[in-house]
Scaffold this motif. Structure first.
Motif, PDB file in Angstrom:
ATOM      1  N   GLY A   1     -37.978 -82.161  15.532  1.00 36.22           N
ATOM      2  CA  GLY A   1     -38.184 -82.460  16.936  1.00 36.22           C
ATOM      3  C   GLY A   1     -39.621 -82.390  17.397  1.00 36.22           C
ATOM      4  N   PHE A   2     -40.335 -81.329  16.998  1.00 37.46           N
ATOM      5  CA  PHE A   2     -41.662 -81.110  17.585  1.00 37.46           C
ATOM      6  C   PHE A   2     -42.814 -81.336  16.621  1.00 37.46           C
ATOM      7  CE2 PHE A   2     -45.197 -78.738  19.419  1.00 37.46           C
ATOM      8  CZ  PHE A   2     -45.144 -79.183  20.737  1.00 37.46           C
TER       9      PHE A   2
ATOM     10  N   LEU B   1     -45.110 -82.051  24.010  1.00 38.31           N
ATOM     11  CA  LEU B   1     -44.117 -81.586  24.977  1.00 38.31           C
ATOM     12  C   LEU B   1     -43.810 -82.666  26.010  1.00 38.31           C
ATOM     13  CD1 LEU B   1     -45.157 -77.885  25.704  1.00 38.31           C
ATOM     14  CD2 LEU B   1     -43.102 -78.673  24.517  1.00 38.31           C
ATOM     15  N   GLU B   2     -44.817 -83.433  26.399  1.00 38.01           N
ATOM     16  CA  GLU B   2     -44.604 -84.518  27.357  1.00 38.01           C
ATOM     17  C   GLU B   2     -43.679 -85.576  26.782  1.00 38.01           C
ATOM     18  OE1 GLU B   2     -44.438 -85.866  30.862  1.00 38.01           O
ATOM     19  OE2 GLU B   2     -45.917 -84.266  30.547  1.00 38.01           O
TER      20      GLU B   2
ATOM     21  N   ALA C   1     -40.447 -73.466  24.286  1.00 36.97           N
ATOM     22  CA  ALA C   1     -41.203 -74.428  25.098  1.00 36.97           C
ATOM     23  C   ALA C   1     -40.463 -75.753  25.195  1.00 36.97           C
ATOM     24  CB  ALA C   1     -42.591 -74.640  24.486  1.00 36.97           C
ATOM     25  N   MET C   2     -39.904 -76.206  24.087  1.00 32.87           N
ATOM     26  CA  MET C   2     -39.147 -77.461  24.092  1.00 32.87           C
ATOM     27  C   MET C   2     -37.962 -77.388  25.040  1.00 32.87           C
ATOM     28  SD  MET C   2     -38.926 -78.567  20.081  1.00 32.87           S
ATOM     29  CE  MET C   2     -38.414 -80.263  20.429  1.00 32.87           C
ATOM     30  N   GLU C   3     -37.244 -76.277  24.973  1.00 28.81           N
ATOM     31  CA  GLU C   3     -36.046 -76.145  25.803  1.00 28.81           C
ATOM     32  C   GLU C   3     -36.401 -76.171  27.283  1.00 28.81           C
ATOM     33  OE1 GLU C   3     -32.299 -73.056  26.271  1.00 28.81           O
ATOM     34  OE2 GLU C   3     -33.014 -73.645  24.280  1.00 28.81           O
ATOM     35  N   SER C   4     -37.506 -75.548  27.633  1.00 34.61           N
ATOM     36  CA  SER C   4     -37.876 -75.492  29.053  1.00 34.61           C
ATOM     37  C   SER C   4     -38.241 -76.865  29.605  1.00 34.61           C
ATOM     38  CB  SER C   4     -39.023 -74.503  29.264  1.00 34.61           C
ATOM     39  OG  SER C   4     -40.210 -74.950  28.635  1.00 34.61           O
ATOM     40  N   VAL C   5     -38.853 -77.736  28.794  1.00 33.01           N
ATOM     41  CA  VAL C   5     -39.154 -79.086  29.294  1.00 33.01           C
ATOM     42  C   VAL C   5     -37.934 -79.990  29.194  1.00 33.01           C
ATOM     43  CG1 VAL C   5     -41.618 -78.916  28.784  1.00 33.01           C
ATOM     44  CG2 VAL C   5     -40.083 -79.919  27.085  1.00 33.01           C
TER      45      VAL C   5
END
Length: 459
Positions: free
Chosen positions: A216-217, A250-251, A423-427
């Protein structure tokens, strides 16, 4: 992969004892018994490794009368598996003789004193020189340079796409995106023209564990301007924070889920979404684009619970592009698993005999790489015609090795990975912007590794 700190509330010694009791074979108390622990994904109906290991047990026991191999599958989410095996290895009464380790986290267990150095064994093993240098590096202790595992396989990651859905949407084939924007453009076309089809799967969130971090990231992050130094600057020996590439990644995650290009958020944030992707969404034609690994065909082969014989004609493959198409133009991530002998194993010599003389022979390594659709780590297997033709996409995914990256093989990585997933989950949920989530990540990393062990990335 979440932090491996074990709390009394989460897991107790009784948990470990319960886990060991679920194995098959003899009790493990005999000096002629090898206890082998491996991961069985929670809720997964795919039992490739279980079946393969059972065949290896029969072969070993037939060749060594009087010996027994006890298989102990740990059925858990990926994150919980790491916690449970570490708990088991703490005590001689519960420690296995052979354990399946993710190479990215092996240094955490080395640092904790849970694994036995294998140099005395590998120095006398004729097959050891046949293993790729990179795979050996993945099982080498960062602090002492000793060998702590025998690599079992490696992998690469790219893009799987449904050619039939692309044709229906009017997207030209073959498809090879050159930038992140090309990926998003294809997803938007799918959304506009094929209602009911999920345009793009991008693993995300804490429940997804390392699938979120890697597929994913990091497939995004390592394709930014910083490239191989995007997460850890090896030349400075510091973890990177505050980079524009991290925020841009993240964007991208935010765009996928905010613009309705990805799976439903509650589905994507589930612990076993990867199984759903491989066994349901892709074969049923409900997902157009999947950023995923070279192993995906093991969901569809003749030995899988729901074989899908048309997969090779329906599915296409493409390399993951760099952010703006900058050199080298494509990026990938590689991981892998290895077999290790715990420091408190009762029968390390017998475990090595099973490992080197049965599990990791050339013939059996090839058999496993073919069954598991994984990339070979032995040079003789990589050149085997049967291996090359068994899985049609192996050749493509092997070419991605040229542009691949490996996660930092350091004990702190699992905590950094957890911070990435957070961080991924929050965005994904919309609870934080990319900038705010990146700031939280920076603080989490500083807390985990120490402010003095971080460096500001390119902005």
């Amino acid at each position: 992969m979440r932090t491996r700190i074990v709390t009394a509330a989460a897991f107790t010694a009784a948990t470990a004892l319960a886990v060991t009791a679920c194995g098959s074979g003899s009790s493990g108390s005999s000096s002629k018994t090898v206890k082998v622990v491996y991961w069985q994904n929670l809720n997964s109906s795919v039992k490739l490794q279980a079946d393969f290991l059972s065949s290896m047990v029969k072969e070993f026991q037939a060749a060594n009368p009087g010996t027994k191999v006890q298989l102990v599958p740990v059925t858990a989410s990926e994150n919980d598996y790491y916690t449970k095996i570490q708990l088991m290895m703490r005590s001689p009464s519960t420690a296995p003789d052979l354990v399946y380790e993710d190479t990215a986290l092996i240094n955490s267990d080395i640092a904790g004193g849970y694994l036995k150095p294998l140099d005395a064994y590998t120095a006398q093993w004729a097959d050891w020189p046949k293993y790729a240098a990179a795979s050996k590096g993945a099982v080498t202790g960062a602090a002492d340079g000793k060998v702590y595992g025998v690599p079992d396989n490696t992998d690469t990651r790219g893009i799987w796409y449904n050619k039939q859905l692309f044709q229906k949407a009017g997207i030209a084939l073959p498809w090879q995106p050159k930038t992140w924007d090309d990926v998003l453009a294809a997803a938007r076309t799918i959304k506009a023209k094929l209602p009911g089809v999920t345009p793009l799967n991008l693993y995300t969130g804490q429940a997804g564990g390392e699938a979120s971090s890697m597929q994913g990231f990091e497939m995004l992050l390592y394709g930014t301007r910083a490239g191989g130094n995007a997460l850890y600057d090896a030349s400075k020996k510091k973890w990177v924070i505050g980079s524009q590439g991290f925020k841009d990644s993240l964007e991208f995650v935010h765009t996928v889920y905010n613009d309705g290009l990805g799976p439903a958020k509650e589905q994507a944030l589930g612990a076993n979404f990867g199984t759903t992707v491989g066994t349901e969404l892709i074969p049923q034609g409900k997902l157009a684009i999947d950023i995923d690994g070279s192993w995906m065909p093991n969901n569809w082969g003749t030995t899988s619970p729901t074989p899908w014989k048309e997969w090779n004609t329906v599915m296409g493959t493409a390399a993951m592009p760099t952010q703006s198409g900058q050199a080298p133009g494509a990026t990938s991530m590689s991981g892998g698993w290895a077999w290790s002998i715990p420091a408190k194993a009762k029968n390390p010599d017998l475990a090595w005999k099973f490992l080197s003389g049965t599990l990791q022979t050339k013939a059996n390594s090839a058999k496993w790489n073919i069954l598991n659709a994984s990339i070979a780590v032995r040079s003789d297997v990589a050149a085997d015609p049967e291996y090359l033709k068994a899985v049609p996409t192996n050749k493509f995914f092997t070419t991605l090795v040229a542009d691949t990256h490996y996660r930092p093989g350091l004990p702190e990585y699992n905590q950094v990975s957890t911070a990435i997933q957070k961080a991924m989950e929050s965005v994904t949920t919309g609870q934080a912007s990319a900038d705010k989530a990146a700031d939280t990540f920076d603080n989490d990393v500083k807390s985990a590794v120490g402010d003095e062990n971080t460096v500001e990335g390119a902005r």
